[in-house]
Structures are given as C-alpha cells and as structure tokens.
Scaffold this motif. Structure first.
Motif, PDB file in Angstrom:
ATOM      1  N   SER A   1       4.032  10.378  -7.137  1.00  0.00           N
ATOM      2  CA  SER A   1       5.007  10.727  -7.944  1.00  0.00           C
ATOM      3  C   SER A   1       4.366  10.886  -9.493  1.00  0.00           C
ATOM      4  N   ASN A   2       3.396  10.062  -9.778  1.00  0.00           N
ATOM      5  CA  ASN A   2       3.007  10.025 -11.153  1.00  0.00           C
ATOM      6  C   ASN A   2       1.976  11.218 -11.230  1.00  0.00           C
ATOM      7  N   THR A   3       1.155  11.629 -10.365  1.00  0.00           N
ATOM      8  CA  THR A   3       0.048  12.518 -10.631  1.00  0.00           C
ATOM      9  C   THR A   3       0.577  13.875  -9.953  1.00  0.00           C
TER      10      THR A   3
ATOM     11  N   ILE B   1       0.721  -1.284  -0.001  1.00  0.00           N
ATOM     12  CA  ILE B   1      -0.012  -0.089   0.130  1.00  0.00           C
ATOM     13  C   ILE B   1       1.024   1.179   0.052  1.00  0.00           C
ATOM     14  N   LEU B   2       1.991   1.164   1.191  1.00  0.00           N
ATOM     15  CA  LEU B   2       2.925   2.419   0.869  1.00  0.00           C
ATOM     16  C   LEU B   2       3.389   2.725  -0.619  1.00  0.00           C
ATOM     17  N   CYS B   3       3.852   1.490  -1.236  1.00  0.00           N
ATOM     18  CA  CYS B   3       4.593   1.613  -2.634  1.00  0.00           C
ATOM     19  C   CYS B   3       3.631   2.289  -3.417  1.00  0.00           C
ATOM     20  N   LEU B   4       2.217   1.695  -3.441  1.00  0.00           N
ATOM     21  CA  LEU B   4       1.559   2.233  -4.423  1.00  0.00           C
ATOM     22  C   LEU B   4       0.921   3.721  -4.140  1.00  0.00           C
ATOM     23  N   LEU B   5       0.757   4.143  -2.828  1.00  0.00           N
ATOM     24  CA  LEU B   5       0.680   5.520  -2.386  1.00  0.00           C
ATOM     25  C   LEU B   5       1.833   6.344  -3.208  1.00  0.00           C
ATOM     26  N   PHE B   6       2.960   6.060  -2.988  1.00  0.00           N
ATOM     27  CA  PHE B   6       4.286   6.656  -3.287  1.00  0.00           C
ATOM     28  C   PHE B   6       4.324   6.850  -4.922  1.00  0.00           C
ATOM     29  N   TRP B   7       3.831   5.607  -5.539  1.00  0.00           N
ATOM     30  CA  TRP B   7       3.751   5.663  -7.078  1.00  0.00           C
ATOM     31  C   TRP B   7       2.856   6.806  -7.527  1.00  0.00           C
TER      32      TRP B   7
END
Length: 234
Positions: free
Chosen positions: A64-66, A55-61
């Motif tokens: 960074s993209n939006t 979940i942390l990796c998904l939120l970071f991604w």
C-alpha cells in the motif's frame, strides 16, 4: 593442614562436578517432555499463526505504501494554467507543489506552467509529487542602446551585455559594410530611448558595402533617411 584443605576443596569440586553430571540428564528429559506436551504444541501453533499474520500485515503495508507494480505516466502540463495543471495531475492521482521562483519565459503566457519536475513522460508511482514552475511577471523594461552608425562587431556585444538577443541580420544597399542602419523588434523600427523587456530579440539592418547608396532601400524611420536628417538639422 594446608594440604588437607586443598584436598578437601578438590573433593568438594569433584562433588559439585558430579552433581552437575547427574542433573543435566534430568533437565534434558524435562525439556523433552515439555516439547512433546500438548501445552507446548498449542503455544507453538499459536506463535506460528501470529507470525504468519504479522508477515501478511507487513506485506500489505509495503504494497500500500510503495504501490509496487503501479506506474503512472507524468502528463505534460507546460503552458497550462495552475487550475488546469492541478486538474490534470489530480485525475492521475498525482500530488503537486508550486516552486517559489522568479522564472520568466516570454514564450509562455503569464501565470502558466513553464517547467515541471519530473519531466513529461516520466514513469512514477501513485501520489508522486510533481514540482511546477510558474511563469511570473515579465522581465523589467530596459532601454535599447543607440547603435545606429555602429559596426556589427560593436552592436552584437553591446546588445548582449544590455540583456538582449541578436536576431535576424538583413542587408541593404549602403556604402559602409556591416554598419547598423536600423534596429527592429517584431518588424517595428526602434528609436533612440525605446525600452524592451530583457531577452527580447532585436533584428539588425546593416549596410552591404556595395559602394552605392539607395534612399529607397532605407527604412523611413531610419536616422539615415534624408527626411529624418532634415528634421534633425532643424
């Protein structure tokens, strides 16, 4: 015999049902023991840690993209050269793309920016692509129609159909009202056969219909001036 077979089947079915009834509690007890075991608790804890990390990796991604919460105001690059516009956009971490158009605006210098999308002042996110339109080479030259001696009602549509724009109307003392005495471009009197770029603004000099005639009021380049009439007669 047929009745006995059916009865026998029923007995077997009853035994099968009874055996299931006996097995279910044992399976349930085994499941409870497994859930309460250290092995299961360790596996459950490991799964929770992995899920939390995912979940942390998904939120970071996503962040960074939006670029959530990061806003940039699009600068106004109209009138700038391509290099100047590129520098202004890169300083704000904005991307750019030059549109392949044949647009031309006489109010802007050659090879400068005449239009941009999104418009100046728009709020965008970092790395947003800004589309630029470049002022290409000027419009082709077109012959100015011969309208001296025509009426204003005839001259205006003739100029527009030829690709020009009607500019300022000035009146001078002359017997015929709204008769075209001269055509001018940037205060220069046009002669028959002169060429101008399309969309050029042409001013018209007209008669005021006062009933009189003043030679001094006419432009010396006008074909109605006596000196020009003498040359034409020769």
């Amino acid at each position: 015999m047929r009745h006995i077979k059916i009865f026998t089947c029923r007995i077997k079915l009853t035994k099968f049902t009874f055996s299931i009834f006996v097995i279910l509690p044992k399976s349930l007890m085994s499941l409870i023991r497994f859930i309460l075991s250290r092995l299961f608790l360790k596996q459950l804890l490991l799964m929770l840690v992995l899920l939390f990390g995912l979940i942390l990796c998904l939120l970071f991604w996503l962040d960074s993209n939006t670029r959530h919460g990061e806003q940039i105001v699009v600068p106004d690059v109209s009138g700038l050269s391509i290099d100047e516009a590129m520098t202004a956009l890169q300083e704000r971490k904005l991307a750019y793309a030059i549109l392949d158009t044949s647009s031309y605006n006489p109010n802007f210098p050659y090879q400068t920016i005449i239009e941009q999308i999104p418009a100046p002042g728009s709020v965008v996110k970092q790395s947003r692509k800004i589309y630029l339109s470049i002022n290409r080479s000027g419009y082709k030259m077109t012959t100015v129609p011969d309208l001296v001696g025509k009426t204003l009602r005839q001259a205006e549509p003739a100029l527009r159909s030829a690709g020009f724009k009607v500019g300022k109307l000035t009146y001078k003392k002359y017997i015929a009202k709204d008769e075209v005495l001269a055509l001018k471009f940037r205060k220069r009197t046009l002669k028959q056969g002169d060429q101008l770029p399309l969309t050029s603004i042409i001013d018209l000099e007209l008669g005021d219909g006062s009933g009189g005639f003043s030679v001094e009021a006419l432009d010396r380049d006008s074909p109605f001036h006596p000196s020009n009439r003498k040359r034409d007669s020769l």
